[in-house]
Write a protein that holds these residues in place. Structure first.
Motif, PDB file in Angstrom:
ATOM      1  N   ARG A  49       0.818  -1.217   0.000  1.00  0.00           N
ATOM      2  CA  ARG A  49       0.000   0.000   0.000  1.00  0.00           C
ATOM      3  C   ARG A  49       0.850   1.264   0.000  1.00  0.00           C
ATOM      4  O   ARG A  49       0.319   2.369  -0.045  1.00  0.00           O
ATOM      5  CB  ARG A  49      -0.921   0.003   1.211  1.00  0.00           C
ATOM      6  CG  ARG A  49      -1.924  -1.122   1.174  1.00  0.00           C
ATOM      7  CD  ARG A  49      -2.823  -1.073   2.411  1.00  0.00           C
ATOM      8  NE  ARG A  49      -3.605  -2.268   2.530  1.00  0.00           N
ATOM      9  CZ  ARG A  49      -4.834  -2.400   2.050  1.00  0.00           C
ATOM     10  NH1 ARG A  49      -5.400  -1.414   1.408  1.00  0.00           N
ATOM     11  NH2 ARG A  49      -5.497  -3.532   2.203  1.00  0.00           N
ATOM     12  N   ARG A  51       2.978   2.268  -2.324  1.00  0.00           N
ATOM     13  CA  ARG A  51       3.419   2.678  -3.667  1.00  0.00           C
ATOM     14  C   ARG A  51       2.303   2.434  -4.673  1.00  0.00           C
ATOM     15  O   ARG A  51       1.378   1.677  -4.423  1.00  0.00           O
ATOM     16  CB  ARG A  51       4.667   1.918  -4.081  1.00  0.00           C
ATOM     17  CG  ARG A  51       4.391   0.420  -4.309  1.00  0.00           C
ATOM     18  CD  ARG A  51       5.600  -0.411  -4.283  1.00  0.00           C
ATOM     19  NE  ARG A  51       5.942  -0.568  -2.874  1.00  0.00           N
ATOM     20  CZ  ARG A  51       6.886  -1.340  -2.415  1.00  0.00           C
ATOM     21  NH1 ARG A  51       7.614  -2.017  -3.220  1.00  0.00           N
ATOM     22  NH2 ARG A  51       7.111  -1.453  -1.132  1.00  0.00           N
ATOM     23  N   VAL A  52       2.437   3.086  -5.811  1.00  0.00           N
ATOM     24  CA  VAL A  52       1.490   2.879  -6.906  1.00  0.00           C
ATOM     25  C   VAL A  52       1.806   1.536  -7.554  1.00  0.00           C
ATOM     26  O   VAL A  52       2.965   1.232  -7.832  1.00  0.00           O
ATOM     27  CB  VAL A  52       1.605   4.007  -7.960  1.00  0.00           C
ATOM     28  CG1 VAL A  52       0.729   3.723  -9.164  1.00  0.00           C
ATOM     29  CG2 VAL A  52       1.245   5.351  -7.339  1.00  0.00           C
ATOM     30  N   ILE A  53       0.782   0.728  -7.753  1.00  0.00           N
ATOM     31  CA  ILE A  53       0.936  -0.531  -8.478  1.00  0.00           C
ATOM     32  C   ILE A  53       0.378  -0.301  -9.876  1.00  0.00           C
ATOM     33  O   ILE A  53      -0.821  -0.060 -10.042  1.00  0.00           O
ATOM     34  CB  ILE A  53       0.190  -1.694  -7.774  1.00  0.00           C
ATOM     35  CG1 ILE A  53       0.675  -1.859  -6.328  1.00  0.00           C
ATOM     36  CG2 ILE A  53       0.325  -2.988  -8.571  1.00  0.00           C
ATOM     37  CD1 ILE A  53       2.140  -2.232  -6.182  1.00  0.00           C
ATOM     38  N   ASP A  54       1.244  -0.345 -10.865  1.00  0.00           N
ATOM     39  CA  ASP A  54       0.841  -0.025 -12.235  1.00  0.00           C
ATOM     40  C   ASP A  54      -0.094  -1.056 -12.830  1.00  0.00           C
ATOM     41  O   ASP A  54      -1.006  -0.716 -13.563  1.00  0.00           O
ATOM     42  CB  ASP A  54       2.072   0.084 -13.149  1.00  0.00           C
ATOM     43  CG  ASP A  54       2.965   1.243 -12.785  1.00  0.00           C
ATOM     44  OD1 ASP A  54       2.481   2.171 -12.124  1.00  0.00           O
ATOM     45  OD2 ASP A  54       4.138   1.216 -13.170  1.00  0.00           O
ATOM     46  N   ARG A  72      -9.415  -1.340 -16.744  1.00  0.00           N
ATOM     47  CA  ARG A  72      -8.364  -0.330 -16.828  1.00  0.00           C
ATOM     48  C   ARG A  72      -8.654   0.579 -18.016  1.00  0.00           C
ATOM     49  O   ARG A  72      -9.176   0.146 -19.025  1.00  0.00           O
ATOM     50  CB  ARG A  72      -6.980  -0.949 -16.897  1.00  0.00           C
ATOM     51  CG  ARG A  72      -6.528  -1.351 -18.253  1.00  0.00           C
ATOM     52  CD  ARG A  72      -5.017  -1.609 -18.254  1.00  0.00           C
ATOM     53  NE  ARG A  72      -4.784  -2.988 -18.613  1.00  0.00           N
ATOM     54  CZ  ARG A  72      -3.833  -3.731 -18.111  1.00  0.00           C
ATOM     55  NH1 ARG A  72      -3.011  -3.253 -17.212  1.00  0.00           N
ATOM     56  NH2 ARG A  72      -3.681  -4.969 -18.496  1.00  0.00           N
ATOM     57  N   TRP A 141      -0.292  10.022 -15.577  1.00  0.00           N
ATOM     58  CA  TRP A 141       0.298   8.751 -15.148  1.00  0.00           C
ATOM     59  C   TRP A 141       1.767   8.953 -14.760  1.00  0.00           C
ATOM     60  O   TRP A 141       2.221   8.445 -13.734  1.00  0.00           O
ATOM     61  CB  TRP A 141       0.158   7.697 -16.238  1.00  0.00           C
ATOM     62  CG  TRP A 141       0.794   6.407 -15.880  1.00  0.00           C
ATOM     63  CD1 TRP A 141       0.288   5.423 -15.084  1.00  0.00           C
ATOM     64  CD2 TRP A 141       2.086   5.948 -16.303  1.00  0.00           C
ATOM     65  NE1 TRP A 141       1.182   4.386 -14.983  1.00  0.00           N
ATOM     66  CE2 TRP A 141       2.293   4.681 -15.726  1.00  0.00           C
ATOM     67  CE3 TRP A 141       3.081   6.476 -17.125  1.00  0.00           C
ATOM     68  CZ2 TRP A 141       3.449   3.941 -15.938  1.00  0.00           C
ATOM     69  CZ3 TRP A 141       4.232   5.744 -17.336  1.00  0.00           C
ATOM     70  CH2 TRP A 141       4.407   4.494 -16.743  1.00  0.00           C
ATOM     71  N   ASP A 144       1.703  10.689 -11.425  1.00  0.00           N
ATOM     72  CA  ASP A 144       1.216   9.828 -10.342  1.00  0.00           C
ATOM     73  C   ASP A 144       2.203   8.738  -9.953  1.00  0.00           C
ATOM     74  O   ASP A 144       2.234   8.295  -8.811  1.00  0.00           O
ATOM     75  CB  ASP A 144      -0.128   9.195 -10.724  1.00  0.00           C
ATOM     76  CG  ASP A 144      -1.249  10.215 -10.820  1.00  0.00           C
ATOM     77  OD1 ASP A 144      -1.074  11.365 -10.363  1.00  0.00           O
ATOM     78  OD2 ASP A 144      -2.305   9.854 -11.388  1.00  0.00           O
ATOM     79  N   THR A 145       2.992   8.287 -10.912  1.00  0.00           N
ATOM     80  CA  THR A 145       3.962   7.228 -10.636  1.00  0.00           C
ATOM     81  C   THR A 145       5.345   7.791 -10.305  1.00  0.00           C
ATOM     82  O   THR A 145       6.285   7.027 -10.104  1.00  0.00           O
ATOM     83  CB  THR A 145       4.080   6.261 -11.828  1.00  0.00           C
ATOM     84  OG1 THR A 145       4.475   7.000 -12.994  1.00  0.00           O
ATOM     85  CG2 THR A 145       2.778   5.527 -12.075  1.00  0.00           C
ATOM     86  N   ASN A 146       5.449   9.107 -10.287  1.00  0.00           N
ATOM     87  CA  ASN A 146       6.718   9.762  -9.984  1.00  0.00           C
ATOM     88  C   ASN A 146       7.817   9.286 -10.944  1.00  0.00           C
ATOM     89  O   ASN A 146       8.952   9.035 -10.537  1.00  0.00           O
ATOM     90  CB  ASN A 146       7.123   9.532  -8.526  1.00  0.00           C
ATOM     91  CG  ASN A 146       8.176  10.509  -8.063  1.00  0.00           C
ATOM     92  OD1 ASN A 146       8.278  11.618  -8.565  1.00  0.00           O
ATOM     93  ND2 ASN A 146       8.989  10.087  -7.100  1.00  0.00           N
TER      94      ASN A 146
END
Length: 160
Positions: A49, A51-54, A72, A141, A144-146
């Motif tokens: 939880r 981190r972003v899970i792509d 998606r 994206w 959001d994912t840095n």
């Protein structure tokens, strides 16, 4: 590392006796980032939880023999470095549309994969509104994912 379908579109074979019906074919696009959430769900392990899970879990899709579609909006790729003659790029695929954004040279290429799977007709100049729509998804994206973006090498330029 190749931005066109010849480098991205590869077959995926999954064998899972008593779960996936033999001979089932799915045309749902998936990527390797989907493996982690799929394996976690199959093993009953929660996703991290922090981190972003792509990716998304393919488990429901696999167990339904392809009947359940994946939830998606788009698939993303990010290649922020050089390799030979390949310059840094990012890609978004949403439905049949694919936008390639390069960080050097011509910025955008837009393709409709349903009508042009070999990616021979770049529609970016004819469809700027679609480019803007997909570029916004891609930018969100990346934020959001840095994602790390290519930067200009100022030391190299100062020496020139």
């Amino acid at each position: 590392g190749y931005p066109y379908e010849g480098g991205i579109r590869e077959p995926l074979l999954v064998r899972w006796p008593k779960v996936i019906k033999k001979g089932t074919i799915s045309h749902e696009p998936v990527t390797s980032v989907d493996y982690f959430p799929t394996i976690c769900e199959a093993a009953g392990v929660s996703l991290p939880r922090d981190r972003v899970i792509d990716g998304v879990s393919l488990l429901g899709h696999l167990k339904s023999n392809g009947a359940d579609k994946l939830d998606r909006e788009a698939i993303f790729w990010h290649f922020p470095h050089y390799r030979g003659k390949i310059v840094p790029y990012s890609i978004v695929r949403a439905g049949d549309w694919k936008l390639i954004k390069r960080y050097e040279g011509k910025t955008f290429e837009l393709f409709n994969l349903k009508d042009d799977l070999p990616e021979e007709t770049d529609l970016s100049e004819k469809m700027p509104e679609k480019v803007n729509e997909l570029d916004t998804k891609l930018a969100n994206w990346l934020r959001d994912t840095n994602a790390k973006l290519p930067r200009q090498n100022l030391q190299k330029e100062q020496k020139l």
